[in-house]
Design an enzyme around this catalytic site. Structure first.
Site, mmCIF file in Angstrom:
data_model
loop_
_atom_site.group_PDB
_atom_site.id
_atom_site.type_symbol
_atom_site.label_atom_id
_atom_site.label_comp_id
_atom_site.label_asym_id
_atom_site.label_seq_id
_atom_site.Cartn_x
_atom_site.Cartn_y
_atom_site.Cartn_z
ATOM 1 C CB SER A 114 13.955 -1.913 1.550
ATOM 2 O OG SER A 114 13.017 -2.668 2.042
ATOM 3 C CE LYS A 115 12.037 4.647 7.124
ATOM 4 N NZ LYS A 115 11.609 5.487 7.097
ATOM 5 N NE ARG A 116 8.478 -2.286 -0.248
ATOM 6 C CZ ARG A 116 8.800 -3.383 -1.257
ATOM 7 N NH1 ARG A 116 8.303 -4.735 -0.701
ATOM 8 N NH2 ARG A 116 10.057 -2.902 -1.856
ATOM 9 N NE ARG A 117 13.991 -5.984 0.047
ATOM 10 C CZ ARG A 117 14.865 -5.255 -0.606
ATOM 11 N NH1 ARG A 117 12.889 -4.584 -1.121
ATOM 12 N NH2 ARG A 117 15.516 -4.658 -0.416
ATOM 13 C CG ASN A 118 14.820 -5.771 5.323
ATOM 14 O OD1 ASN A 118 15.460 -5.016 4.182
ATOM 15 N ND2 ASN A 118 15.146 -6.510 6.162
#
Ligand code: GLU
Length: 498
Positions: A259-263
């Site tokens: 996910s863009k938020r985590r990775n």
């Protein structure tokens, strides 16, 4: 010709909706490597039918990422080819022609159901035990005359595929997933052409793959459920069905969906994080494919010679960031000075250490920085921090902890050492080169009866500012004599008031 006899042609068909996702990049790599391994053709096709997201800028982002990765395409934007155009928005006439073929073959029908009607049917079906299993085929029973009257009257309509009701299960042998079979009764009469005349994804992709002579469709397994639909469209058009290979997901280190938020999810981000294109090619290639189950460093040449679909696994791949860093370190160690300077330049410039002109004019000097750090960095982003001291001219920023530990520790005699070293470095009869300077300084250990560390560490702190630095005399050789002396003078004054 059966599909097995046709010359291999594969394609990467991104929708330009933003950055190139690393999952997309892996798909591109597999297609490219497969084409190269078979001495065949790799096509780049831009699926730009979404008018909102398919901007020119987004297309350029994809092309830039592909070029940066070194994934050269044989046909596609900028290079052309015999099967163009390679943008879907420029191929609308081919979809219209295919629709005409389907009309002639009585494989499509116009559907006049409105969105409200369709929504109501869906809601009603969902409330029943069987649930919703697709469009109920109301318009399929309209007579051709009746349908024509409504079309002539300008009534909005879509075109749907007439799924053959006597068709057995839709089957194909996926190169990764093996034999696949989908019962025909779960295939609804899908829309091929919308009421505004635009093709749906499934229709456009089949027309393009068929018209471009694609023999192998290698793509993400998010499309696996589209494939039986596409097989039906191929059959309706009378085209050969290509081979399919669906690639599993890439999961984050935590085993969850990226996910863009985590990775970091895009090629651009990995570039900015200091990874090399060669590393990404190797690393992404191994996310789902292996050469022999154990080799981890696989350069482009080995990959493009040995890539095969039968060594792709259907297990989800986990992105191991530590392995990526390790691998990047290996590629940095092996890339050589010239390529390193090209790759690291944007990072040095961004950090304000130098300009592009500096690099151009002093290229040989910049190449000498490479051995100082080649074996000590995992990412290019580490270069500015490791090398900043060299760019500081006569100035040095003394790290407090290093000063305490190496210059002010009781009994270390650092001021005496620095004065002696200053004398050696000021002696113009000694060539300004690593070995002679270092040998001379080493002689001090005997003269002053000090351990080597007590001689070298103070010099390191005075010249680089820190007790941890690239090899000291190799670095000094690349600096200006007056600057080095100025740093020692400054340190003596600052730390010892001398
Ligand atoms: N444009 C589609 C996507 O980006 C790819 C379609 C395909 O490979 O068939 O997901």
């Amino acid at each position: 010709m059966t599909s097995a006899e046709k010359p291999v042609r594969v394609r990467f068909a991104p929708s330009p909706t933003g950055e190139l996702h690393i999952g997309g990049a892996r798909t591109a790599i597999y297609n490219w490597a497969f084409a190269r391994a078979n001495n065949s053709t790799f096509i780049l096709r831009i699926e730009d039918t979404d008018p909102e997201r398919s901007t020119e800028e987004n297309k350029q982002i994809i092309l830039r990422a592909m070029k940066w990765l070194g994934l050269d395409w044989d046909e596609g934007p900028e290079v052309g080819g015999d099967f163009g155009p390679y943008l879907q928005t420029e191929r609308f006439d081919t979809y219209a022609a295919a629709l005409e073929v389907l009309k002639e073959r009585d494989m499509v029908y116009p559907c006049f159901c409105t969105k409200e009607e369709l929504d109501a049917k869906r809601a009603a079906a969902e409330a029943t035990e069987g649930g919703y299993s697709g469009y109920d085929r109301t318009c399929r029973s309209l007579s051709p005359e009746e349908a024509q009257v409504r079309i002539d009257a300008g009534e909005p309509h879509v075109w749907r595929l007439k799924v053959p009701l006597d068709h057995g299960p839709v089957e194909f042998d996926d190169a990764v997933y093996g034999p696949m079979s989908f019962p025909i009764d779960v295939m609804d009469d899908m829309i091929l052409v919308r009421s505004d005349g635009t093709p749906t994804y499934n229709f456009a992709v089949v027309c393009d793959d068929a018209n471009m002579g694609i023999t192998h469709v290698i793509r993400g397994d998010d499309h696996l459920s589209n494939t039986p639909r596409q097989v039906l469209i191929y059959e309706a058009l009378g085209y050969d069905v290509p081979e399919f290979a669906h690639l599993s997901m890439i999961l984050g280190p935590d085993g969850r969906k990226l996910s863009k938020r985590r990775n970091a999810t895009s090629v651009e981000q990995y570039k900015e994080m200091g990874y090399l294109p060669d590393t990404l090619i190797n690393f992404l290639a191994l996310l789902g494919w292996s050469l022999d189950g154990e080799t981890t460093i696989i350069d482009r040449d080995t990959l493009t010679k040995n890539f095969s679909l039968d060594r792709i696994t259907k297990k989800d791949a986990i992105l191991d960031e530590e392995k990526l860093d390790w691998m990047n370190g290996i590629y940095i160690q092996n890339m050589g000075a010239s390529a390193w300077v090209d790759a690291v330049a944007p990072f040095l410039i961004e950090a304000g250490l130098c300009t592009a002109e500096d690099i151009e004019q002093n290229r040989a000097w910049f190449e000498k920085l490479y051995p100082l750090v080649a074996e000590r960095m995992k990412r290019l982003t580490e270069a500015p921090e490791k090398l900043a001291f060299i760019f500081d001219g006569p100035n040095v920023t003394l790290d407090e902890k290093s000063v305490q530990k190496n210059l002010l520790k009781e009994g270390c005699r650092a001021d005496e050492v620095l004065r002696e070293v200053r004398e050696i470095l000021a002696d113009e009869s000694i060539p300004w080169e690593c070995d002679p300077l270092q040998d001379k300084v080493r002689e001090l250990t005997e003269k002053l009866d000090l351990k080597a560390k007590l001689v070298f560490q103070p010099v390191r702190v005075a010249v680089t500012g820190s007790q941890v630095s690239p090899p000291l005399f190799e670095s000094i050789e690349l600096m200006d004599r007056d600057d080095v002396l100025a740093r020692i003078d400054y340190t003596l004054a600052e730390v010892f008031g001398a």
